[in-house]
Design a protein around this motif. Structure first.
Motif, PDB file in Angstrom:
ATOM      1  N   ASP A  43      -0.005  -7.674  15.387  1.00  0.00           N
ATOM      2  CA  ASP A  43      -0.185  -8.248  16.807  1.00  0.00           C
ATOM      3  C   ASP A  43      -1.097  -7.101  17.317  1.00  0.00           C
ATOM      4  N   LYS A  44      -0.696  -6.090  17.864  1.00  0.00           N
ATOM      5  CA  LYS A  44      -1.414  -5.062  18.577  1.00  0.00           C
ATOM      6  C   LYS A  44      -1.973  -3.825  17.315  1.00  0.00           C
ATOM      7  N   ARG A  45      -1.374  -3.875  16.244  1.00  0.00           N
ATOM      8  CA  ARG A  45      -1.758  -3.083  15.281  1.00  0.00           C
ATOM      9  C   ARG A  45      -1.635  -3.923  14.183  1.00  0.00           C
ATOM     10  N   LYS A  46      -2.991  -4.056  13.669  1.00  0.00           N
ATOM     11  CA  LYS A  46      -3.421  -4.944  12.327  1.00  0.00           C
ATOM     12  C   LYS A  46      -3.202  -4.445  11.434  1.00  0.00           C
ATOM     13  N   PHE A  47      -3.077  -5.199  10.214  1.00  0.00           N
ATOM     14  CA  PHE A  47      -3.070  -4.621   8.869  1.00  0.00           C
ATOM     15  C   PHE A  47      -4.353  -3.522   8.656  1.00  0.00           C
ATOM     16  N   ASP A  48      -5.543  -4.145   8.956  1.00  0.00           N
ATOM     17  CA  ASP A  48      -6.642  -3.447   8.620  1.00  0.00           C
ATOM     18  C   ASP A  48      -6.866  -2.017   9.491  1.00  0.00           C
ATOM     19  N   LYS A  49      -6.111  -1.790  10.403  1.00  0.00           N
ATOM     20  CA  LYS A  49      -6.177  -0.771  11.286  1.00  0.00           C
ATOM     21  C   LYS A  49      -4.649   0.076  11.392  1.00  0.00           C
ATOM     22  N   ALA A  50      -4.108  -0.040  10.340  1.00  0.00           N
ATOM     23  CA  ALA A  50      -2.670   0.546  10.324  1.00  0.00           C
ATOM     24  C   ALA A  50      -2.648   2.084  10.800  1.00  0.00           C
ATOM     25  N   LYS A  51      -1.502   2.309  11.671  1.00  0.00           N
ATOM     26  CA  LYS A  51      -1.287   3.546  12.164  1.00  0.00           C
ATOM     27  C   LYS A  51      -0.838   4.494  11.293  1.00  0.00           C
ATOM     28  N   LYS A  52      -1.440   5.691  11.097  1.00  0.00           N
ATOM     29  CA  LYS A  52      -0.947   6.718  10.303  1.00  0.00           C
ATOM     30  C   LYS A  52       0.235   7.404  11.036  1.00  0.00           C
ATOM     31  N   LYS A  53       1.480   7.523  10.587  1.00  0.00           N
ATOM     32  CA  LYS A  53       2.644   7.991  11.428  1.00  0.00           C
ATOM     33  C   LYS A  53       3.368   8.995  10.512  1.00  0.00           C
ATOM     34  N   ASN A  54       3.746   9.931  11.077  1.00  0.00           N
ATOM     35  CA  ASN A  54       4.769  11.201  10.569  1.00  0.00           C
ATOM     36  C   ASN A  54       5.996  10.378  10.368  1.00  0.00           C
ATOM     37  N   VAL A  55       6.811  10.782   9.023  1.00  0.00           N
ATOM     38  CA  VAL A  55       7.925  10.060   8.834  1.00  0.00           C
ATOM     39  C   VAL A  55       9.075  10.711   9.986  1.00  0.00           C
ATOM     40  N   ASN A  56       8.719  11.795  10.513  1.00  0.00           N
ATOM     41  CA  ASN A  56       9.757  12.536  11.445  1.00  0.00           C
ATOM     42  C   ASN A  56       9.461  11.777  12.910  1.00  0.00           C
ATOM     43  N   HIS A  57       8.758  10.800  13.120  1.00  0.00           N
ATOM     44  CA  HIS A  57       8.403  10.216  14.135  1.00  0.00           C
ATOM     45  C   HIS A  57       9.115   8.720  14.232  1.00  0.00           C
ATOM     46  N   ILE A  58       9.431   8.330  13.266  1.00  0.00           N
ATOM     47  CA  ILE A  58      10.112   6.946  13.034  1.00  0.00           C
ATOM     48  C   ILE A  58      11.484   6.939  12.630  1.00  0.00           C
ATOM     49  N   GLU A  59      12.073   5.716  13.047  1.00  0.00           N
ATOM     50  CA  GLU A  59      13.577   5.583  12.670  1.00  0.00           C
ATOM     51  C   GLU A  59      13.748   4.525  11.409  1.00  0.00           C
ATOM     52  N   PRO A  60      13.790   4.824  10.254  1.00  0.00           N
ATOM     53  CA  PRO A  60      14.040   3.795   9.288  1.00  0.00           C
ATOM     54  C   PRO A  60      15.150   2.740   9.518  1.00  0.00           C
ATOM     55  N   LEU A  61      14.834   1.386   9.545  1.00  0.00           N
ATOM     56  CA  LEU A  61      15.966   0.497   9.809  1.00  0.00           C
ATOM     57  C   LEU A  61      16.415  -0.268   8.337  1.00  0.00           C
ATOM     58  N   PRO A  62      17.457  -0.563   8.406  1.00  0.00           N
ATOM     59  CA  PRO A  62      18.119  -1.378   7.110  1.00  0.00           C
ATOM     60  C   PRO A  62      17.318  -2.406   6.752  1.00  0.00           C
ATOM     61  N   HIS A  63      16.665  -3.206   7.410  1.00  0.00           N
ATOM     62  CA  HIS A  63      15.843  -4.528   7.078  1.00  0.00           C
ATOM     63  C   HIS A  63      14.351  -4.104   6.477  1.00  0.00           C
ATOM     64  N   ILE A  64      14.502  -4.783   5.231  1.00  0.00           N
ATOM     65  CA  ILE A  64      13.291  -4.904   4.382  1.00  0.00           C
ATOM     66  C   ILE A  64      12.564  -6.000   4.110  1.00  0.00           C
ATOM     67  N   SER A  65      11.554  -6.454   4.414  1.00  0.00           N
ATOM     68  CA  SER A  65      10.936  -7.608   4.102  1.00  0.00           C
ATOM     69  C   SER A  65      10.434  -8.101   2.640  1.00  0.00           C
ATOM     70  N   ASP A  66      10.871  -8.970   1.909  1.00  0.00           N
ATOM     71  CA  ASP A  66      10.457  -8.942   0.583  1.00  0.00           C
ATOM     72  C   ASP A  66       9.173  -9.840   0.659  1.00  0.00           C
ATOM     73  N   GLU A  67       8.925 -10.551   1.763  1.00  0.00           N
ATOM     74  CA  GLU A  67       7.490 -11.138   1.985  1.00  0.00           C
ATOM     75  C   GLU A  67       6.527 -10.171   1.762  1.00  0.00           C
ATOM     76  N   VAL A  68       6.663  -9.341   2.620  1.00  0.00           N
ATOM     77  CA  VAL A  68       5.624  -8.229   2.740  1.00  0.00           C
ATOM     78  C   VAL A  68       5.427  -7.534   1.229  1.00  0.00           C
ATOM     79  N   ILE A  69       6.481  -7.128   0.925  1.00  0.00           N
ATOM     80  CA  ILE A  69       6.511  -6.307  -0.406  1.00  0.00           C
ATOM     81  C   ILE A  69       5.630  -7.161  -1.366  1.00  0.00           C
TER      82      ILE A  69
END
Length: 102
Positions: A43-69
């Protein structure tokens, strides 16, 4: 980060903890190395302009999208609509879990 044993992987939904997008959700669309990921929400952050983010600045959640993979494995990219859909599915499940917990 809670899950330091398993680094976030492509297709995983994460919550952003630092920066302008704090509190928002995104999908991991790329892993640059052990410290940096590429995030997009379709939406605000499209695939072509993906945001580079430090792993320490995110919280991984247990949901994984098989469609995206599947899409990234097959074509090397994913549509913004699929990213929005993956986050929509996640938020539906998240809301249902919150209602069950009441």
């Amino acid at each position: 980060m809670k899950d330091s044993d398993s680094p976030p992987r492509v297709g995983q939904v994460v919550r952003i903890k630092r920066g302008r997008d704090t509190g928002q959700y995104a999908v991991v669309v790329g892993v640059l190395d052990e410290r940096f990921l590429l995030l997009a929400d379709g939406d605000k952050r499209k695939f072509d302009k993906a945001k580079k983010k430090n792993v320490n600045h995110i919280e991984p959640l247990p949901h994984i999208s098989d469609e995206v993979i599947r899409s990234i494995e097959e074509t090397g990219r994913v549509t913004n609509a699929k990213l929005r859909f993956a986050l929509g599915v996640f938020s539906q499940q998240h809301l249902e879990l919150l209602k069950e917990g009441e």
